[in-house]
Structures are given as structure tokens and as C-alpha cells.
Enzyme design. Structure first.
Site, short mmCIF file in Angstrom:
data_model
loop_
_atom_site.label_atom_id
_atom_site.label_comp_id
_atom_site.label_asym_id
_atom_site.label_seq_id
_atom_site.Cartn_x
_atom_site.Cartn_y
_atom_site.Cartn_z
N LEU A 279 0.81 -1.22 0.00
CA LEU A 279 0.00 0.00 0.00
C LEU A 279 0.85 1.27 0.00
O LEU A 279 1.93 1.31 0.57
CB LEU A 279 -0.92 -0.01 1.23
CG LEU A 279 -1.86 -1.22 1.30
CD1 LEU A 279 -2.66 -1.20 2.60
CD2 LEU A 279 -2.79 -1.28 0.10
N HIS B 134 -3.47 4.30 -2.53
CA HIS B 134 -4.48 3.45 -1.88
C HIS B 134 -5.11 4.18 -0.70
O HIS B 134 -6.32 4.12 -0.48
CB HIS B 134 -3.82 2.17 -1.33
CG HIS B 134 -3.20 1.29 -2.36
ND1 HIS B 134 -1.84 1.09 -2.45
CD2 HIS B 134 -3.75 0.52 -3.34
CE1 HIS B 134 -1.57 0.24 -3.43
NE2 HIS B 134 -2.70 -0.12 -4.00
N GLY C 4 -9.36 3.72 -8.18
CA GLY C 4 -8.47 4.83 -8.55
C GLY C 4 -8.48 5.08 -10.05
O GLY C 4 -8.45 4.14 -10.85
N LYS D 64 -6.08 6.08 -11.64
CA LYS D 64 -4.78 5.61 -12.11
C LYS D 64 -4.94 4.43 -13.07
O LYS D 64 -4.25 4.34 -14.08
CB LYS D 64 -3.95 5.22 -10.88
CG LYS D 64 -2.95 4.13 -11.06
CD LYS D 64 -1.63 4.70 -11.49
CE LYS D 64 -0.55 3.70 -11.76
NZ LYS D 64 -0.81 2.31 -11.71
P1 AMP Z 1 -3.77 -2.12 -6.80
O1 AMP Z 1 -3.35 -2.49 -5.40
O2 AMP Z 1 -2.66 -1.62 -7.64
O3 AMP Z 1 -4.61 -3.17 -7.44
O4 AMP Z 1 -4.73 -0.85 -6.62
C1 AMP Z 1 -5.86 -0.89 -5.81
C2 AMP Z 1 -6.70 0.34 -6.06
O5 AMP Z 1 -5.93 1.50 -5.77
C3 AMP Z 1 -7.15 0.47 -7.51
O6 AMP Z 1 -8.47 0.97 -7.56
C4 AMP Z 1 -6.15 1.46 -8.08
O7 AMP Z 1 -6.63 2.16 -9.19
C5 AMP Z 1 -5.96 2.37 -6.88
N1 AMP Z 1 -4.69 3.09 -7.01
C6 AMP Z 1 -3.45 2.57 -7.20
N2 AMP Z 1 -2.53 3.54 -7.33
C7 AMP Z 1 -3.21 4.72 -7.24
C8 AMP Z 1 -2.83 6.10 -7.31
N3 AMP Z 1 -1.57 6.48 -7.51
N4 AMP Z 1 -3.79 7.03 -7.17
C9 AMP Z 1 -5.09 6.66 -6.98
N5 AMP Z 1 -5.50 5.39 -6.89
C10 AMP Z 1 -4.59 4.43 -7.03
#
Ligand code: AMP
Length: 279
Positions: free
Chosen positions: A33, A37, A147, A149
């Protein structure tokens, strides 16, 4: 913070919350995280009685040559982060729990899953949609936080929620960036020092595209070329794709009007970076 390690434990916990007429904000993650996140968690905290985070490195969304094995796993540090943000419960499923022997059911959101990243990561969004559908059924949240992203993931999951009538609101939270513009990502830790220095070119190229659009450029090819030039002149990155697409259908746009997404993926060394903006 309660740690939930089985589906039945989650279901018991959820029943209590629902019986007490409390609302649930849910943030699905793969762990490792960071502040990106945490921003989703903070939004969920502001709007719901209970905040539940899942941490699951989902094998179904990794291709055979992708980084499933080396994807960072740091349960202790993640738990501290979540505790600090006053998360109520974290769900740590195992792959055996989510995909037990004999598992056969997958969710395929057609068309939008095949475009952009889907073109290069066959089966990725099928894995994402399947795991999120399962998590929504297990946790039954009022709101799921995603996100921007991962812009294509948002489109795929919004479509799935609509098409399959999941009774959940989807909230999309803006991308959190490092000071130099690089979108925060669990995979940024793979970058070597030199790659890390060059990594902001992706965000710079997206900003350049936005400036061109604001100043009246309407031709997607001109914008794409300018982005390519910026990236190749300022880094050793290999461009996987740069596309200007409709923000709902992900179809390529022929003219920059409104409601479109500029999305790009580049490789710096072996590390793949993605980013996007909505214009
Ligand atoms: P992940 O752990 O990479 O699967 O991400 C989990 C959630 O966090 C997903 O909805 C991503 O889009 C969001 N997320 C990851 N990185 C970012 C970021 N830099 N800004 C905003 N949301 C993010």
C-alpha cells in the site's frame, strides 16, 4: 482493526453491520500500500460507517510471463498503514479460497477489456472483473472505491456493475502522484535509480497533450506524435501504446472533442508504467 482470513468470517462480520443498518465503503487492493491506496481509504472513511479493505494478489489477473511471483507482499507494513487510517477490517483471502478446486466461473466484460492494456495483457481484465465480482458478492458494500490511475479498470468495472446489476455505487478517486508527477504504484519500486529519474516523462507527455488540446489542437495523431517525441527525446523508455479514446467505450477518437481519455503505457527497463488523463 479486525483481520478477516476466511469468507465465512467476512460474511458473519458483514451480517452484523447490515443488521445494525450501517454502511460499508470497500477498497479492493493487491497490497504493498501507498498514498494512492490511502486516498481511497480516506474517502471511504469520510462517507461510510465501516471501511473494509481487501488485500489479494489475484493470480487470475496475471499472465504467465508477468510478475505474480515477485509482486511485493508486505502484510505487516500494510496492516500498520490501515490501522493508522482507522480501517475497520481487512480481508486477506487466499487463492485457494477464491478459486477452489473445480472453480469454473469467470466474468468477461466484452470489448472494453480487449482495448488498450487488454490488447497486451490477454485475460487480465477477465481476472480483475471476476475477482471484483466475487468480492462484491462476499462483502456487499454500499460503495466501492477505485483509482483513476487504472483508467481502463474503472471502465471495465463500471460496465460490469451496471450490466450485472450489482447494488453498489462506484466512486472513482483521482490519481495520487509523486512530487515529480509519477503516478504512485506498487510497481514503482521495481524501477532502477536511472529509470526512476526518467519515469516522470509519462506524466509530462500527458500534460503536454492536455496543453495542446486546451490551445485548440483537435487532431489525435498530432497529439500522439508530440507525446511520443517528448518520451523518446527525454528518456530511454519504450512506448507500448499511446491512445486517445472515448472515456466510456475506449474506442479510438478521430477528433479531440470532449469526454475522452488519453492513456499510455511505457516500459522503463523491465518495468511497465501506465497513466492516463481524462480531458
Ligand atoms: P492495486 O493495489 O494496484 O490493485 O490498486 C488498488 C486500487 O488503488 C485500484 O483501484 C487502483 O486504481 C488504486 N490506485 C493505485 N494507485 C493509485 C494512485 N496512484 N492514485 C489513486 N488510486 C490508485
Amino acid at each position: 482493526m479486525i483481520i478477516l482470513r476466511s469468507i465465512s468470517a467476512v460474511q458473519k462480520y458483514i451480517k452484523k453491520i447490515k443488521d445494525a443498518h450501517k454502511t460499508i465503503g470497500f477498497v479492493p487492493t493487491m497490497g504493498a500500500l501507498h498514498q494512492g491506496h490511502m486516498n481511497l481509504v480516506r474517502q471511504a472513511r469520510q462517507h461510510h460507517n465501516k471501511v473494509i479493505v481487501s488485500i489479494f494478489v489475484n493470480p487470475a489477473q496475471f499472465g504467465p510471463s508477468e510478475d505474480f511471483k515477485k509482486y511485493p507482499r508486505q502484510i505487516k507494513q500494510d496492516s500498520l498503514f490501515l490501522d493508522d487510517e482507522k480501517v475497520d477490517a481487512v480481508f486477506y483471502p487466499t487463492a485457494e479460497m477464491m478459486y477452489p478446486r473445480g472453480y469454473l466461473t469467470y466474468v468477461n466484460v466484452e470489448s472494453v477489456s480487449e482495448k488498450l492494456c487488454g490488447h497486451y495483457r490477454s485475460g487480465h481484465f477477465r481476472g480483475v472483473a471476476t475477482v471484483v465480482a466475487k468480492l462484491l458478492n462476499i462483502i456487499r458494500p454500499d460503495t466501492i472505491y477505485l483509482g483513476q490511475k487504472d483508467g481502463q479498470q474503472v471502465v471495465v468495472l463500471e460496465r460490469m456493475v451496471k450490466d450485472l446489476n450489482f447494488p453498489v455505487k462506484v466512486k472513482v478517486i483521482p490519481t495520487v502522484r509523486e512530487k515529480d508527477g509519477l503516478a504512485m504504484s506498487s510497481r514503482n519500486r521495481y524501477l532502477t535509480e536511472t529509470d526512476r529519474q526518467q519515469a516522470p516523462v509519462l506524466w509530462q507527455a500527458l500534460k503536454l497533450a492536455k496543453q495542446m488540446i486546451v490551445s485548440g489542437v483537435k487532431d489525435p495523431a498530432r497529439i500522439e506524435n508530440a507525446m511520443r517525441a517528448h518520451i523518446t527525446q527525454n528518456s530511454q523508455a519504450k512506448i507500448q501504446y499511446i491512445e486517445l479514446v472515448d472515456k466510456n467505450t475506449l474506442e479510438t477518437v478521430t477528433e479531440c472533442r470532449k469526454n475522452f481519455m488519453i492513456a499510455a503505457a511505457i516500459y522503463l527497463g523491465a518495468t511497465r508504467l501506465i497513466d492516463n488523463i481524462i480531458v
